[in-house]
Design a protein around this motif. Sequence first.
Motif, short mmCIF file in Angstrom:
data_model
loop_
_atom_site.label_atom_id
_atom_site.label_comp_id
_atom_site.label_asym_id
_atom_site.label_seq_id
_atom_site.Cartn_x
_atom_site.Cartn_y
_atom_site.Cartn_z
N ARG A 43 0.64 -1.14 -0.12
CA ARG A 43 0.05 -0.05 -0.11
C ARG A 43 0.83 1.19 -0.23
O ARG A 43 0.08 2.28 -0.47
N SER A 68 -4.25 -5.52 -5.73
CA SER A 68 -3.82 -5.15 -4.36
C SER A 68 -3.23 -3.88 -4.22
O SER A 68 -2.90 -3.42 -3.17
N ASN A 112 -3.91 0.17 -3.86
CA ASN A 112 -4.99 1.08 -3.51
C ASN A 112 -5.17 2.34 -4.50
O ASN A 112 -4.46 3.06 -4.03
N SER A 153 -6.08 5.79 -3.34
CA SER A 153 -5.36 6.89 -2.46
C SER A 153 -4.33 7.87 -3.53
O SER A 153 -3.84 8.72 -2.84
#
Length: 183
Positions: free
Chosen positions: A141, A158, A160, A163
Amino acid sequence: MPPKKRTCSESSQEREERLRKDRLRKAAAKALETEQQRNERLAKDREKRASQTEEQRARRQAYDRDRIATVRSLETDEQHAKIQACNRERIATVRSLETDVQRAQRQVCNREWIATVRSLETDEQRAQRQACDRERIAARRCTSWREKFNASFLYDCSFNYESEFFCLIGNMNKICHHCQALK
């Protein structure tokens, strides 16, 4: 089964050379076999393994584990990366050719295998696995999205995406005039 020595007077270097030649010979023979010949060879191997006693199977598996560990310990980082790349390519090819039914069967088998493995792990092993998972997910992340060119064709579930400040993901409420897909 561990390979048998041909003579008692064979040195370890001679044995290694003989085994290397055997591996090359077998690889060349496998490369020349037809699909039918390959299937027949694999069927014979399955029959042979099915007739093994538990003791023979355990001995073969222990030998295989030791042999693989030795080979891997001698690999360089470059060799390891190359092997992994070849494995990824081979698996991607196999999976691209499997039918939906085969894919579903593979996934069911994988789920059952993981459930069995996890049911056998101790509390300590479970805690260690979960800690590793948390670290891996947290590290992923934190990774910045570097390669944006053609990223829509290389979606990584997987990552993000929300963001990222420039990535606006909204509702899928627009209908394509050509194919009626939501976008």
